[in-house]
Structures are given as structure tokens and as C-alpha cells.
Enzyme design. Sequence first.
Site, short mmCIF file in Angstrom:
data_model
loop_
_atom_site.label_atom_id
_atom_site.label_comp_id
_atom_site.label_asym_id
_atom_site.label_seq_id
_atom_site.Cartn_x
_atom_site.Cartn_y
_atom_site.Cartn_z
N ASP A 8 0.30 -1.05 -0.42
CA ASP A 8 -0.19 -0.51 0.06
C ASP A 8 0.88 1.25 -0.51
OD1 ASP A 8 -2.28 1.69 0.37
OD2 ASP A 8 -1.72 1.69 2.22
N ASP A 10 -0.13 5.43 0.34
CA ASP A 10 0.04 6.03 1.80
C ASP A 10 -0.32 5.53 3.01
OD1 ASP A 10 -0.53 8.51 0.07
OD2 ASP A 10 -1.85 7.07 -0.71
N ASP A 212 -2.20 -0.72 6.08
CA ASP A 212 -2.88 0.77 7.11
C ASP A 212 -4.13 0.17 7.27
OD1 ASP A 212 -2.64 3.87 6.74
OD2 ASP A 212 -2.59 2.14 4.90
#
Length: 272
Positions: A8, A10, A212
Amino acid sequence: MARLAAFDMDGTLLMPDHQLGRETIATLSRLRERDITLTFATGRHVLEMRHILGTLSLDAYLITGNGTRIHSLEGDVLYRQDLDPQVADTVMHHAWDTGASMHVFNDNGWFTGQEIPALLQAHVYSGFRYQVIDIKSIPAHQVMKICFCGDHDSLIRLRIQLNETLEERAHLCFSAVDCLEVLPLGCNKGSALAVLSDHLGLSLADCMAFGDAMNDREMLGSVGQGLIMGNAMPQLIAALPHLSVIGHCGHQAVSHFLTHWLDNPHLPYSPE
């Protein structure tokens, strides 16, 4: 040892200022030297990710739009999925009871109905930006995803409205606490990674992944080794309690973990 690493962007690979740290870039290069396939799995648009890749001089597959597109190392489309046109039309034209802003994505870019300069802060590294347009003028048959940005409580209330209206015709997920996404049914980073790994002759067990947010849940839960960031949404940690939690993106924790993994693969890892 894993043969593919999926990241991922960001809140995971990128630091809080939305840039890649030097240690992270160096570690990604080390992975390529070990013939480990790199994949960036993100909600960001492929137009933006191509720019970022170009500055890194790294070969990587791209899963963009939260699984709505997969691109090869050469930039060819390996997979694409759009919202059902009726779903896109409903979302774009319905009068939702919310203060959240709406953002529509298709192959031509990112479109919204008003200037929101604060949202561009996340794209300072690439210079990618929205185009202000009458959203209702966008053809419904060309929409890959629709996002709503606002405070988390208002988005939770909006999700209830969307679920009631769309029923089971779309996949809803939070890509951040302040971003709710409407995606094609069955479309997520995990399903896209399954398509890509099959294309490469790999299994998901051959993959590791880092994330996240709740839009990473399916990907993290399906690979051989899923790693959750220390700054992750609490809902993600609760949904995948069996997965290891590493450090914070601000400390380049992905690089920290991978350096240990490359240098000491048989020793246990201790988060920062």
C-alpha cells in the site's frame, strides 16, 4: 522466501508528508536485486503512480484504484473493472444527506465538483490533481470508483445511506478514516493481487503484503505473510488479529522490517 511483495502507499510505504524515504527506496532496490517482484497496491490513480515510478527507476506492477486496474511492467492493462453503470449513475445523481465531498475516478483522471485545495497535499510528490467539473455530466459507464471525503462520523452515516440504496451492488470500504470508497462488487486489492499472482504463475502464499487501512484487509488476509502498520486503523488490527504489527510509516517501518527480513530471515523481528 516470498517471491512478490505488495505495498500500500499512503500510511504504509509513504511517510506522513506523502513522500518516499531514502531508506525505503534503497530497500525496494534490494528486493529487486533478489528477484522479488514489486507491486504497488493503492487507491491512487495509475496516471499518478506512473509518474511516481518514473522518478524511482524501479520496475513494479501496479494495482490501482483499490483493485479496479492492474498494469504490467510495460504499462499494459492486465485487468480492469468498472462500477456497474446503474450504481455509478445512482451515486453521482442521488441527493445524499452528507457534507462529504464526492470524487469520481475514470481512466481520464480524478474529478470533483468544487475546489478543495487541502486534498492536494497528499499529492505534492507527484503533482497529480483533480479536475473541477459538473459530476453529473460524467458518463456512468466509464467510472472505476467514487470516493467521499469528510469527517469519519459523517462518512459512517453516509455508508448507511449507501448500503440502503445500493444494497449488494457495490463494495464499500474506508481507505482512510476520512475517505469512504464505492468500488465494483467483488473488487479489492486482495482479489486483484490474486489475479496478478496467477498471471505471474505464483500463488498468494508466495506473496507478502503491507497495509494500514480497511481497503488493505482482503490483501493482507490472503497472502502468505501480511504485515500491518503500527499507525493502522484500529478496525484493521481488530479484523486481522493474527497478523504481526510493525512500526509507524513515519519511521519507514516497511524498510526497517524488510532490511531485517533480507539480512536475518531466520531471526524473529522486533518492531521499532
